[in-house]
Design a protein around this motif. Structure first.
Motif, PDB file in Angstrom:
ATOM      1  N   GLU A  46     -76.448   2.815  42.980  1.00 33.70           N
ATOM      2  CA  GLU A  46     -76.060   1.452  43.327  1.00 33.70           C
ATOM      3  C   GLU A  46     -75.541   0.696  42.106  1.00 33.70           C
ATOM      4  O   GLU A  46     -75.934   0.951  40.967  1.00 33.70           O
ATOM      5  CB  GLU A  46     -77.240   0.682  43.930  1.00 33.70           C
ATOM      6  CG  GLU A  46     -78.419   0.479  43.006  1.00 33.70           C
ATOM      7  CD  GLU A  46     -79.506  -0.390  43.617  1.00 33.70           C
ATOM      8  OE1 GLU A  46     -79.415  -0.726  44.808  1.00 33.70           O
ATOM      9  OE2 GLU A  46     -80.456  -0.730  42.887  1.00 33.70           O
ATOM     10  N   PHE A  47     -74.672  -0.252  42.394  1.00 38.47           N
ATOM     11  CA  PHE A  47     -74.084  -1.096  41.373  1.00 38.47           C
ATOM     12  C   PHE A  47     -75.130  -2.047  40.811  1.00 38.47           C
ATOM     13  O   PHE A  47     -75.951  -2.596  41.548  1.00 38.47           O
ATOM     14  CB  PHE A  47     -72.933  -1.892  41.992  1.00 38.47           C
ATOM     15  CG  PHE A  47     -72.367  -2.953  41.112  1.00 38.47           C
ATOM     16  CD1 PHE A  47     -72.680  -4.286  41.326  1.00 38.47           C
ATOM     17  CD2 PHE A  47     -71.528  -2.629  40.071  1.00 38.47           C
ATOM     18  CE1 PHE A  47     -72.162  -5.280  40.535  1.00 38.47           C
ATOM     19  CE2 PHE A  47     -70.986  -3.614  39.257  1.00 38.47           C
ATOM     20  CZ  PHE A  47     -71.306  -4.944  39.485  1.00 38.47           C
ATOM     21  N   VAL A  48     -75.078  -2.271  39.501  1.00 37.51           N
ATOM     22  CA  VAL A  48     -75.974  -3.209  38.835  1.00 37.51           C
ATOM     23  C   VAL A  48     -75.182  -4.368  38.229  1.00 37.51           C
ATOM     24  O   VAL A  48     -75.457  -5.536  38.507  1.00 37.51           O
ATOM     25  CB  VAL A  48     -76.799  -2.508  37.734  1.00 37.51           C
ATOM     26  CG1 VAL A  48     -77.631  -3.523  36.953  1.00 37.51           C
ATOM     27  CG2 VAL A  48     -77.675  -1.417  38.324  1.00 37.51           C
ATOM     28  N   ALA A  49     -74.198  -4.044  37.398  1.00 40.72           N
ATOM     29  CA  ALA A  49     -73.446  -5.088  36.699  1.00 40.72           C
ATOM     30  C   ALA A  49     -72.099  -4.539  36.273  1.00 40.72           C
ATOM     31  O   ALA A  49     -71.960  -3.335  36.035  1.00 40.72           O
ATOM     32  CB  ALA A  49     -74.214  -5.583  35.480  1.00 40.72           C
ATOM     33  N   TYR A  60     -72.629  -9.284  38.963  1.00 43.02           N
ATOM     34  CA  TYR A  60     -73.945  -8.672  39.059  1.00 43.02           C
ATOM     35  C   TYR A  60     -74.364  -8.458  40.506  1.00 43.02           C
ATOM     36  O   TYR A  60     -73.977  -9.209  41.403  1.00 43.02           O
ATOM     37  CB  TYR A  60     -74.992  -9.568  38.392  1.00 43.02           C
ATOM     38  CG  TYR A  60     -74.736  -9.805  36.925  1.00 43.02           C
ATOM     39  CD1 TYR A  60     -73.968 -10.888  36.494  1.00 43.02           C
ATOM     40  CD2 TYR A  60     -75.252  -8.936  35.967  1.00 43.02           C
ATOM     41  CE1 TYR A  60     -73.710 -11.099  35.150  1.00 43.02           C
ATOM     42  CE2 TYR A  60     -75.008  -9.143  34.615  1.00 43.02           C
ATOM     43  CZ  TYR A  60     -74.238 -10.225  34.222  1.00 43.02           C
ATOM     44  OH  TYR A  60     -74.004 -10.423  32.872  1.00 43.02           O
ATOM     45  N   ALA A  61     -75.191  -7.454  40.693  1.00 48.15           N
ATOM     46  CA  ALA A  61     -75.857  -7.294  41.979  1.00 48.15           C
ATOM     47  C   ALA A  61     -76.860  -8.439  42.142  1.00 48.15           C
ATOM     48  O   ALA A  61     -77.438  -8.921  41.156  1.00 48.15           O
ATOM     49  CB  ALA A  61     -76.586  -5.960  42.037  1.00 48.15           C
ATOM     50  N   ASP A  62     -77.067  -8.870  43.368  1.00 48.92           N
ATOM     51  CA  ASP A  62     -77.989  -9.975  43.614  1.00 48.92           C
ATOM     52  C   ASP A  62     -79.391  -9.673  43.093  1.00 48.92           C
ATOM     53  O   ASP A  62     -80.100 -10.575  42.644  1.00 48.92           O
ATOM     54  CB  ASP A  62     -78.056 -10.278  45.118  1.00 48.92           C
ATOM     55  CG  ASP A  62     -76.795 -10.934  45.633  1.00 48.92           C
ATOM     56  OD1 ASP A  62     -76.594 -10.939  46.868  1.00 48.92           O
ATOM     57  OD2 ASP A  62     -75.999 -11.443  44.816  1.00 48.92           O
ATOM     58  N   ALA A 104     -67.394  -2.879  42.243  1.00 45.39           N
ATOM     59  CA  ALA A 104     -68.822  -2.655  42.452  1.00 45.39           C
ATOM     60  C   ALA A 104     -69.077  -1.368  43.223  1.00 45.39           C
ATOM     61  O   ALA A 104     -70.205  -1.111  43.630  1.00 45.39           O
ATOM     62  CB  ALA A 104     -69.427  -3.841  43.200  1.00 45.39           C
ATOM     63  N   TYR A 105     -68.065  -0.564  43.419  1.00 46.79           N
ATOM     64  CA  TYR A 105     -68.174   0.645  44.233  1.00 46.79           C
ATOM     65  C   TYR A 105     -68.185   1.900  43.379  1.00 46.79           C
ATOM     66  O   TYR A 105     -67.297   2.113  42.550  1.00 46.79           O
ATOM     67  CB  TYR A 105     -67.040   0.699  45.244  1.00 46.79           C
ATOM     68  CG  TYR A 105     -67.061  -0.452  46.210  1.00 46.79           C
ATOM     69  CD1 TYR A 105     -66.227  -1.550  46.030  1.00 46.79           C
ATOM     70  CD2 TYR A 105     -67.937  -0.454  47.291  1.00 46.79           C
ATOM     71  CE1 TYR A 105     -66.271  -2.619  46.908  1.00 46.79           C
ATOM     72  CE2 TYR A 105     -67.974  -1.516  48.175  1.00 46.79           C
ATOM     73  CZ  TYR A 105     -67.145  -2.591  47.979  1.00 46.79           C
ATOM     74  OH  TYR A 105     -67.186  -3.644  48.842  1.00 46.79           O
TER      75      TYR A 105
END
Length: 122
Positions: A46-49, A60-62, A104-105
């Motif tokens: 998963e995307f972080v930043a 950023y990821a929430d 973000a992918y």
């Protein structure tokens, strides 16, 4: 082509901080957007930043907003992730990645490091 090597992972207690660093080789580092991703056991990456090629735009990821900060130094060919107020759910292998456009992918990124383990104990 860009080669990426992460460092700085380790074991930390909940509430603590860690700083991850990604060193890039290759003359074209400054032309790539950079991202940090993570993958916990049994879960998808998963995307972080992320940060734009210039460093002027970050996203950023929430789940990490307000706790993590990404920044890059194009003179040193590095991109760092400062992680504060760590939680057990932040435990994962963290990867840096390079993408020409910024995203973000996972699938959009062209180059990946080997990852560094972050473990947050409760």
């Amino acid at each position: 082509q860009v080669q990426l090597v992460e460092s700085g992972g380790g074991l930390v207690q909940a509430g603590g901080s860690l700083r991850l660093s990604c060193a890039a080789s290759g003359r074209t580092f400054s032309s790539y957007a950079m991202g940090w991703f993570r993958q916990a056991p049994g879960k998808e990456r998963e995307f972080v930043a992320g940060v734009s090629w210039s460093g002027g735009s970050t996203y950023y990821a929430d789940s990490v907003k307000g706790r993590f900060t990404i920044f890059r130094d194009n003179a040193k060919n590095t991109v760092d992730l400062q992680m504060n107020s760590l939680k057990p759910e932040d435990t994962a292998v963290y990867y840096c990645a390079a993408d020409q456009w910024g995203s973000a992918y996972v699938a959009e990124y062209d180059y990946w490091g080997q990852g560094t383990q972050v473990t947050v104990s409760s």
